[in-house]
Scaffold this motif. Structure first.
Motif, PDB file in Angstrom:
ATOM      1  N   GLN A 137     -16.517   8.328  -3.824  1.00  0.00           N
ATOM      2  CA  GLN A 137     -15.528   7.250  -3.820  1.00  0.00           C
ATOM      3  C   GLN A 137     -15.452   6.482  -5.130  1.00  0.00           C
ATOM      4  O   GLN A 137     -14.348   6.191  -5.626  1.00  0.00           O
ATOM      5  CB  GLN A 137     -15.869   6.289  -2.676  1.00  0.00           C
ATOM      6  N   TYR A 138     -16.598   6.149  -5.693  1.00  0.00           N
ATOM      7  CA  TYR A 138     -16.620   5.218  -6.825  1.00  0.00           C
ATOM      8  C   TYR A 138     -16.805   5.867  -8.194  1.00  0.00           C
ATOM      9  O   TYR A 138     -16.483   5.247  -9.207  1.00  0.00           O
ATOM     10  CB  TYR A 138     -17.729   4.177  -6.613  1.00  0.00           C
ATOM     11  N   LEU A 139     -17.346   7.076  -8.245  1.00  0.00           N
ATOM     12  CA  LEU A 139     -17.499   7.714  -9.553  1.00  0.00           C
ATOM     13  C   LEU A 139     -16.217   8.443  -9.926  1.00  0.00           C
ATOM     14  O   LEU A 139     -16.173   9.669 -10.104  1.00  0.00           O
ATOM     15  CB  LEU A 139     -18.694   8.673  -9.539  1.00  0.00           C
ATOM     16  N   ARG A 140     -15.160   7.678 -10.036  1.00  0.00           N
ATOM     17  CA  ARG A 140     -13.842   8.186 -10.430  1.00  0.00           C
ATOM     18  C   ARG A 140     -13.286   7.264 -11.519  1.00  0.00           C
ATOM     19  O   ARG A 140     -13.239   6.047 -11.330  1.00  0.00           O
ATOM     20  CB  ARG A 140     -12.881   8.194  -9.244  1.00  0.00           C
ATOM     21  N   PRO A 141     -12.869   7.816 -12.640  1.00  0.00           N
ATOM     22  CA  PRO A 141     -12.306   6.988 -13.710  1.00  0.00           C
ATOM     23  C   PRO A 141     -10.840   6.676 -13.439  1.00  0.00           C
ATOM     24  O   PRO A 141     -10.213   7.213 -12.520  1.00  0.00           O
ATOM     25  CB  PRO A 141     -12.448   7.886 -14.939  1.00  0.00           C
ATOM     26  N   GLY A 142     -10.296   5.794 -14.278  1.00  0.00           N
ATOM     27  CA  GLY A 142      -8.859   5.523 -14.230  1.00  0.00           C
ATOM     28  C   GLY A 142      -8.496   4.355 -13.334  1.00  0.00           C
ATOM     29  O   GLY A 142      -9.328   3.837 -12.579  1.00  0.00           O
ATOM     30  N   PRO A 143      -7.248   3.911 -13.422  1.00  0.00           N
ATOM     31  CA  PRO A 143      -6.769   2.789 -12.611  1.00  0.00           C
ATOM     32  C   PRO A 143      -6.949   3.070 -11.115  1.00  0.00           C
ATOM     33  O   PRO A 143      -6.596   4.145 -10.632  1.00  0.00           O
ATOM     34  CB  PRO A 143      -5.272   2.696 -12.972  1.00  0.00           C
ATOM     35  N   ASN A 144      -7.544   2.083 -10.432  1.00  0.00           N
ATOM     36  CA  ASN A 144      -7.770   2.216  -8.987  1.00  0.00           C
ATOM     37  C   ASN A 144      -8.547   3.478  -8.629  1.00  0.00           C
ATOM     38  O   ASN A 144      -8.348   4.064  -7.559  1.00  0.00           O
ATOM     39  CB  ASN A 144      -6.436   2.203  -8.231  1.00  0.00           C
ATOM     40  N   ARG A 145      -9.426   3.899  -9.580  1.00  0.00           N
ATOM     41  CA  ARG A 145     -10.254   5.090  -9.365  1.00  0.00           C
ATOM     42  C   ARG A 145      -9.393   6.288  -8.967  1.00  0.00           C
ATOM     43  O   ARG A 145      -9.694   7.018  -8.012  1.00  0.00           O
ATOM     44  CB  ARG A 145     -11.317   4.816  -8.298  1.00  0.00           C
ATOM     45  N   SER A 146      -8.342   6.513  -9.724  1.00  0.00           N
ATOM     46  CA  SER A 146      -7.389   7.576  -9.405  1.00  0.00           C
ATOM     47  C   SER A 146      -7.738   8.911 -10.051  1.00  0.00           C
ATOM     48  O   SER A 146      -7.077   9.919  -9.796  1.00  0.00           O
ATOM     49  CB  SER A 146      -5.979   7.169  -9.848  1.00  0.00           C
ATOM     50  N   GLY A 147      -8.761   8.935 -10.904  1.00  0.00           N
ATOM     51  CA  GLY A 147      -9.123  10.157 -11.603  1.00  0.00           C
ATOM     52  C   GLY A 147      -9.952  11.095 -10.740  1.00  0.00           C
ATOM     53  O   GLY A 147     -10.286  10.789  -9.589  1.00  0.00           O
ATOM     54  N   PRO A 148     -10.311  12.237 -11.288  1.00  0.00           N
ATOM     55  CA  PRO A 148     -11.115  13.210 -10.538  1.00  0.00           C
ATOM     56  C   PRO A 148     -12.528  12.690 -10.318  1.00  0.00           C
ATOM     57  O   PRO A 148     -13.086  11.980 -11.152  1.00  0.00           O
ATOM     58  CB  PRO A 148     -11.107  14.444 -11.440  1.00  0.00           C
ATOM     59  N   THR A 149     -13.096  13.045  -9.189  1.00  0.00           N
ATOM     60  CA  THR A 149     -14.450  12.577  -8.896  1.00  0.00           C
ATOM     61  C   THR A 149     -15.458  13.207  -9.856  1.00  0.00           C
ATOM     62  O   THR A 149     -15.315  14.361 -10.272  1.00  0.00           O
ATOM     63  CB  THR A 149     -14.840  12.897  -7.447  1.00  0.00           C
ATOM     64  N   MET A 150     -16.468  12.424 -10.208  1.00  0.00           N
ATOM     65  CA  MET A 150     -17.567  12.904 -11.046  1.00  0.00           C
ATOM     66  C   MET A 150     -18.762  13.278 -10.161  1.00  0.00           C
ATOM     67  O   MET A 150     -19.900  13.300 -10.607  1.00  0.00           O
ATOM     68  CB  MET A 150     -17.962  11.812 -12.043  1.00  0.00           C
ATOM     69  N   TYR A 151     -18.490  13.593  -8.922  1.00  0.00           N
ATOM     70  CA  TYR A 151     -19.522  13.755  -7.888  1.00  0.00           C
ATOM     71  C   TYR A 151     -20.634  14.719  -8.291  1.00  0.00           C
ATOM     72  O   TYR A 151     -21.794  14.376  -8.269  1.00  0.00           O
ATOM     73  CB  TYR A 151     -18.861  14.233  -6.592  1.00  0.00           C
ATOM     74  N   GLY A 152     -20.308  15.951  -8.613  1.00  0.00           N
ATOM     75  CA  GLY A 152     -21.343  16.894  -9.009  1.00  0.00           C
ATOM     76  C   GLY A 152     -22.050  17.540  -7.822  1.00  0.00           C
ATOM     77  O   GLY A 152     -21.428  17.910  -6.837  1.00  0.00           O
ATOM     78  N   PHE A 153     -23.398  17.616  -7.901  1.00  0.00           N
ATOM     79  CA  PHE A 153     -24.168  18.236  -6.822  1.00  0.00           C
ATOM     80  C   PHE A 153     -25.533  17.575  -6.733  1.00  0.00           C
ATOM     81  O   PHE A 153     -25.980  16.867  -7.642  1.00  0.00           O
ATOM     82  CB  PHE A 153     -24.325  19.742  -7.064  1.00  0.00           C
ATOM     83  N   GLY A 154     -26.205  17.804  -5.602  1.00  0.00           N
ATOM     84  CA  GLY A 154     -27.510  17.187  -5.382  1.00  0.00           C
ATOM     85  C   GLY A 154     -28.619  18.221  -5.339  1.00  0.00           C
ATOM     86  O   GLY A 154     -28.419  19.342  -4.864  1.00  0.00           O
ATOM     87  N   GLY A 155     -29.785  17.854  -5.846  1.00  0.00           N
ATOM     88  CA  GLY A 155     -30.954  18.715  -5.762  1.00  0.00           C
ATOM     89  C   GLY A 155     -31.831  18.293  -4.601  1.00  0.00           C
ATOM     90  O   GLY A 155     -32.087  17.104  -4.412  1.00  0.00           O
ATOM     91  N   MET A 156     -32.279  19.247  -3.787  1.00  0.00           N
ATOM     92  CA  MET A 156     -33.084  18.908  -2.611  1.00  0.00           C
ATOM     93  C   MET A 156     -34.220  19.909  -2.464  1.00  0.00           C
ATOM     94  O   MET A 156     -34.189  21.006  -3.043  1.00  0.00           O
ATOM     95  CB  MET A 156     -32.218  18.911  -1.355  1.00  0.00           C
ATOM     96  N   ALA A 157     -35.238  19.509  -1.700  1.00  0.00           N
ATOM     97  CA  ALA A 157     -36.389  20.380  -1.476  1.00  0.00           C
ATOM     98  C   ALA A 157     -35.938  21.729  -0.921  1.00  0.00           C
ATOM     99  O   ALA A 157     -35.100  21.791  -0.021  1.00  0.00           O
ATOM    100  CB  ALA A 157     -37.363  19.711  -0.505  1.00  0.00           C
ATOM    101  N   THR A 158     -36.492  22.792  -1.456  1.00  0.00           N
ATOM    102  CA  THR A 158     -36.078  24.136  -1.067  1.00  0.00           C
ATOM    103  C   THR A 158     -36.218  24.358   0.433  1.00  0.00           C
ATOM    104  O   THR A 158     -35.394  25.049   1.047  1.00  0.00           O
ATOM    105  CB  THR A 158     -36.898  25.188  -1.831  1.00  0.00           C
ATOM    106  N   VAL A 159     -37.237  23.761   1.051  1.00  0.00           N
ATOM    107  CA  VAL A 159     -37.452  23.959   2.488  1.00  0.00           C
ATOM    108  C   VAL A 159     -36.244  23.497   3.306  1.00  0.00           C
ATOM    109  O   VAL A 159     -35.934  24.069   4.347  1.00  0.00           O
ATOM    110  CB  VAL A 159     -38.741  23.238   2.950  1.00  0.00           C
ATOM    111  N   LEU A 160     -35.524  22.483   2.809  1.00  0.00           N
ATOM    112  CA  LEU A 160     -34.372  21.978   3.548  1.00  0.00           C
ATOM    113  C   LEU A 160     -33.225  22.982   3.572  1.00  0.00           C
ATOM    114  O   LEU A 160     -32.375  22.946   4.467  1.00  0.00           O
ATOM    115  CB  LEU A 160     -33.889  20.660   2.935  1.00  0.00           C
ATOM    116  N   THR A 161     -33.194  23.878   2.587  1.00  0.00           N
ATOM    117  CA  THR A 161     -32.133  24.886   2.563  1.00  0.00           C
ATOM    118  C   THR A 161     -32.376  25.982   3.587  1.00  0.00           C
ATOM    119  O   THR A 161     -31.528  26.868   3.757  1.00  0.00           O
ATOM    120  CB  THR A 161     -32.020  25.530   1.163  1.00  0.00           C
TER     121      THR A 161
END
Length: 337
Positions: A137-161
């Motif tokens: 929601q918030y990692l978006r540039p531009g007026p009213n956060r109208s740009g593309p999300t900068m979300y990316g990906f998360g790293g998690m413990a291998t066991v959870l996969t």
């Protein structure tokens, strides 16, 4: 980010806003309780297989095993809209942040990649559900956060996969195994990474009212930042340790066993002794530090890593000290171990 202003996180998902605040809070309780119960349900199902087999119900035990194995191999796929479910927790936990739209614009204009390190891990890291919604929601540039999300990906413990149901949910949220090659490949493909650097060790320091970050032995994230040229951003979640009590803490036998075998074994409880999280007394505050300077080094030396490592700790400490009073914990002290 040198001012101590905080801003409330607001529900914006088109399918949540029409429900109204009270309805959202009721749904949030159901959502968060079901999620937290998964960490008991999954080992419970494994125990159920054993009990069924011991009591001669081999067909039922076999069916359950096949079902669990099937759920464990379903491909992990992203589902961006699933991230927005975390917005349900904004009002439930009174979530606030110091991140301003102008800072996101600066990050985006620089065109850098970022590794966002969040502390503390917590027993059940509910802040990751908040985090997924927040980043989308918030990692978006531009007026009213109208740009593309900068979300990316998360790293998690291998066991959870490898855990049924949970792996599917975390896949929806763009979670990936936190092995070094996978993380490096993701960043070099142009994506930002979010991590809980304290990992399993930080789980066993989690107690309500305690502020602990496991960072001193962590060098891999700094090496990753240098080898990819990504900028490290430390952040602290006030209230992240306040959701549950637990049995295994510090250097207990269970904690040592869990660290050795890269799994988290503990008993945890919230309201009524159930996996229903407490509401942190002062709400939840997501406090971002400043991005650390970036430079790419194909073969970083120990001195390069140590310099970045020390800078990360100093920035984490600075942002903690700056925001602990606005977060309602003026006498809190961050212990970095």
């Amino acid at each position: 980010m040198n001012s101590a202003d905080l801003y409330p996180c607001e529900v914006e998902a088109s399918w949540l806003v029409p429900l109204g605040k009270q309805a959202r809070i009721r749904i949030a309780w159901i959502y968060v309780t079901l999620f937290c119960s998964l960490f008991y349900l999954i080992p419970g199902l494994g125990l159920g297989v054993v009990l069924l087999a011991l009591n001669g119900h081999l067909q039922a035990a076999g069916t359950l095993v096949v079902t669990l194995v099937g759920l464990s191999v379903i491909p992990m796929r992203e589902w961006p809209e699933a991230r927005r479910a975390g917005e349900l927790l904004y009002e439930l936990f009174d979530v606030r942040t110091n991140l301003k739209a102008s800072m996101v614009d600066e990050w985006h204009e620089e065109g850098d990649r970022y590794i966002l390190g969040m502390h503390p891990h917590g027993i059940i890291p509910l802040q990751t559900l908040l985090w997924c919604a927040f980043c989308h929601q918030y990692l978006r540039p531009g007026p009213n956060r109208s740009g593309p999300t900068m979300y990316g990906f998360g790293g998690m413990a291998t066991v959870l996969t490898r855990l049924p149901v949970l792996r599917t949910i975390l896949g929806w949220l763009s979670g990936r195994s936190a092995d070094y090659k996978t993380l490096k490949k993701g960043i070099l493909s142009g994506k930002n990474l979010y991590m809980l650097p304290g990992g399993l060790a930080e789980i066993f320091t989690a107690q309500p009212g305690h502020d602990v970050a496991v960072w001193r032995p962590r060098r891999g994230l700094c090496r990753l930042a240098l080898e990819t040229g990504a900028r490290l951003v430390p952040l602290y979640v006030f209230g992240g340790n306040d959701f549950f009590d637990q049995l295994a803490t510090s250097d207990s036998l269970i904690a040592r066993f869990s660290r050795k075998y890269k799994m988290s074994l503990t008993l945890y409880w919230g309201y009524l002794g159930l996996p229903i999280p407490y509401q942190p007394p002062n709400g939840v505050v997501i406090a971002f530090g400043n991005p650390l300077p970036s430079r790419r080094v194909d073969h970083p030396t120990p001195a390069d890593i140590d310099t970045l490592h020390a800078a990360y700790e100093a920035e984490l400490q600075r942002v903690f000290d700056l925001y602990k009073k606005p977060a309602g914990r003026p006498n809190a002290r961050l212990r970095v171990i």
